[in-house]
Scaffold this motif. Structure first.
Motif, PDB file in Angstrom:
ATOM      1  N   LEU A 159       0.817  -1.208   0.000  1.00 25.18           N
ATOM      2  CA  LEU A 159       0.000   0.000   0.000  1.00 25.18           C
ATOM      3  C   LEU A 159       0.856   1.267   0.000  1.00 25.18           C
ATOM      4  CD1 LEU A 159      -2.820   1.270   0.180  1.00 25.18           C
ATOM      5  CD2 LEU A 159      -2.677   1.052   2.662  1.00 25.18           C
ATOM      6  N   ASP A 160       1.891   1.299   0.842  1.00 22.21           N
ATOM      7  CA  ASP A 160       2.699   2.514   0.950  1.00 22.21           C
ATOM      8  C   ASP A 160       3.441   2.813  -0.339  1.00 22.21           C
ATOM      9  OD1 ASP A 160       1.946   3.149   3.545  1.00 22.21           O
ATOM     10  OD2 ASP A 160       3.357   1.684   4.374  1.00 22.21           O
ATOM     11  N   ILE A 163       0.891   4.152  -2.825  1.00 19.37           N
ATOM     12  CA  ILE A 163       0.515   5.524  -2.465  1.00 19.37           C
ATOM     13  C   ILE A 163       1.628   6.496  -2.846  1.00 19.37           C
ATOM     14  CG2 ILE A 163       0.121   7.090  -0.506  1.00 19.37           C
ATOM     15  CD1 ILE A 163      -1.547   4.959   0.783  1.00 19.37           C
ATOM     16  N   SER A 167       1.024   9.263  -5.664  1.00 15.10           N
ATOM     17  CA  SER A 167       1.086  10.661  -5.198  1.00 15.10           C
ATOM     18  C   SER A 167       1.999  11.483  -6.096  1.00 15.10           C
ATOM     19  CB  SER A 167       1.611  10.751  -3.768  1.00 15.10           C
ATOM     20  OG  SER A 167       0.810  10.001  -2.912  1.00 15.10           O
ATOM     21  N   THR A 189     -10.873   3.021   4.984  1.00 14.91           N
ATOM     22  CA  THR A 189      -9.721   3.658   5.606  1.00 14.91           C
ATOM     23  C   THR A 189      -8.657   3.979   4.575  1.00 14.91           C
ATOM     24  OG1 THR A 189     -10.069   1.848   7.141  1.00 14.91           O
ATOM     25  CG2 THR A 189      -8.421   3.486   7.747  1.00 14.91           C
ATOM     26  N   TYR A 190      -8.360   3.003   3.703  1.00 18.79           N
ATOM     27  CA  TYR A 190      -7.283   3.323   2.779  1.00 18.79           C
ATOM     28  C   TYR A 190      -7.747   4.148   1.599  1.00 18.79           C
ATOM     29  CZ  TYR A 190      -7.717  -0.669  -0.597  1.00 18.79           C
ATOM     30  OH  TYR A 190      -8.097  -1.553  -1.551  1.00 18.79           O
ATOM     31  N   LYS A 192      -9.397   6.698   1.793  1.00 22.02           N
ATOM     32  CA  LYS A 192      -9.162   8.070   2.220  1.00 22.02           C
ATOM     33  C   LYS A 192      -7.697   8.475   1.993  1.00 22.02           C
ATOM     34  CE  LYS A 192      -9.009   9.689   6.383  1.00 22.02           C
ATOM     35  NZ  LYS A 192      -9.226   9.759   7.831  1.00 22.02           N
ATOM     36  N   ARG A 193      -6.803   7.499   2.117  1.00 17.24           N
ATOM     37  CA  ARG A 193      -5.373   7.789   1.970  1.00 17.24           C
ATOM     38  C   ARG A 193      -4.892   7.773   0.526  1.00 17.24           C
ATOM     39  NH1 ARG A 193      -1.860   3.723   4.967  1.00 17.24           N
ATOM     40  NH2 ARG A 193      -0.229   5.094   4.165  1.00 17.24           N
ATOM     41  N   LEU A 194      -5.699   7.179  -0.357  1.00 19.06           N
ATOM     42  CA  LEU A 194      -5.228   7.003  -1.727  1.00 19.06           C
ATOM     43  C   LEU A 194      -5.295   8.293  -2.527  1.00 19.06           C
ATOM     44  CD1 LEU A 194      -6.831   3.608  -2.796  1.00 19.06           C
ATOM     45  CD2 LEU A 194      -4.443   4.069  -2.205  1.00 19.06           C
ATOM     46  N   PRO A 195      -4.244   8.581  -3.274  1.00 18.14           N
ATOM     47  CA  PRO A 195      -4.260   9.795  -4.093  1.00 18.14           C
ATOM     48  C   PRO A 195      -5.024   9.566  -5.392  1.00 18.14           C
ATOM     49  CG  PRO A 195      -2.132   8.694  -4.255  1.00 18.14           C
ATOM     50  CD  PRO A 195      -2.980   7.853  -3.356  1.00 18.14           C
TER      51      PRO A 195
END
Ligand code: C2E
Ligand code: MG
Ligand code: MG
Ligand code: MG
Length: 280
Positions: A159-160, A163, A167, A189-190, A192-195
């Motif tokens: 995931l990181d 991302i 990004s 949850t993820y 929200k973090r995804l660009p």
């Protein structure tokens, strides 16, 4: 008798598995030569705004014309190309060709965005961001003209890493869509973090949109989710007027599907724009 019949069946089974493996090997070998032998081409499916009747852009879809077997659908050969990693070179060709076409549309004064499917295998490449930026530079294509379609599986393994790369691409102005949304392991949850900018409702939920209550609820949920996270939502696989009317009323105005147009060549695409945008 039963015993020998069982043995025969077993032998038959082994023979057919054996043949399937052999066919797969052949296909893999042919796949490795397909690029050099220019057996690939792209078709383009319009993405439309049903409300304003504008053609927003196109999704580039890969087609393989096999010299003996004829047309082989991407769902058959892309998984193979991902396994033997030829998707890296093939995917490069797709990006290059799609960006070349996008530039041509731009030169003709057409405001169209090009969407390209990016395999999880491509996204995993260390240099993928530079590769994509290099292609854009080569065609002198503004990054905002390109959209990458990635599936949820792209985020699952690392995931990181995903991302980080997406990004960088977003910061350059490239748009990112989550393809086949709802079929993978979407976690809010993820998300929200995804660009990402864009969710594509998978066509399996659109197919029975008005017949199956669960599918209706899933489509509604994705539309609402998009609104609350400020993501654009596009419906994929719209085949009927009823589906399109439902979606517009529900607040999803972007669509792609056979009801508007199948994936077509550049000339037919141009003809589609002309009729779609002038029909009230
Ligand atoms: P996808 O990215 O989800 O593409 C949408 C698929 O739905 C396309 O199938 C399109 O022809 C089909 N489709 C569009 N509207 C309708 C409709 O109204 N009804 C129905 N039944 N189908 C519709 P296609 O072209 O066979 O591609 C299948 C999949 O293969 C794509 O799904 C994508 O995952 C993959 N693919 C295609 N081209 C590429 C490529 O260049 N690179 C990569 N990595 N994958 C690709
Ligand atoms: Mg796609
Ligand atoms: Mg899709
Ligand atoms: Mg798909």
């Amino acid at each position: 008798l039963a015993k020998s019949e069982g043995r025969n069946r077993f032998q038959f089974y082994v023979a057919s598995v054996d043949q399937a493996i052999r066919e797969r090997k052949h296909l893999e070998r042919d796949l490795d030569m397909a690029l050099a032998q220019r057996q690939f081409h792209l078709v383009y499916q319009p993405q439309v705004d049903m409300d304003t009747r504008r053609v927003l852009g196109a999704e580039a879809l890969l087609r393989w014309h096999h010299p003996e077997r004829g047309f082989i659908p991407p769902d058959e050969f892309i998984p193979l190309a991902e396994l033997n990693l030829s998707i890296i070179e093939i995917g490069y060709w797709v990006l290059d060709e799609a960006c070349r076409q996008a530039r041509e549309w731009m030169d003709q004064g057409l405001a169209l965005r090009m969407s390209v499917n990016l395999s999880p295998v491509q996204l995993r490449q260390n240099n993928i961001v530079d590769v994509i930026l290099g292609i854009l530079r080569q065609h002198d294509l503004p990054p905002s003209r390109l959209e990458l379609e990635v599936t949820e599986t792209s985020f699952m393994q690392n995931l990181d890493d995903a991302i980080g790369k997406l990004s960088r691409l977003r910061d350059e102005g490239i748009r990112v869509a989550v393809d086949d949304f709802g079929t993978g392991y979407s976690s809010l949850t993820y998300l929200k973090r995804l660009p990402v900018h864009h969710l594509k409702i998978d066509k399996q939920f659109i197919r029975d949109l008005l017949a199956n209550e669960e599918d209706t609820q899933i489509a509604n949920t994705i539309i609402d989710l998009g609104r609350s996270l400020s993501l654009d939502v596009i419906a994929e696989g719209v085949e009927t007027e009823e589906q399109s009317v439902y979606l517009v009323n529900r607040g999803c105005v972007m669509a792609q599907g056979y009801y508007f147009s199948k994936p077509v060549d550049v000339e037919q695409f141009q003809a589609f724009i002309d009729t779609f945008e002038t029909t009230p």
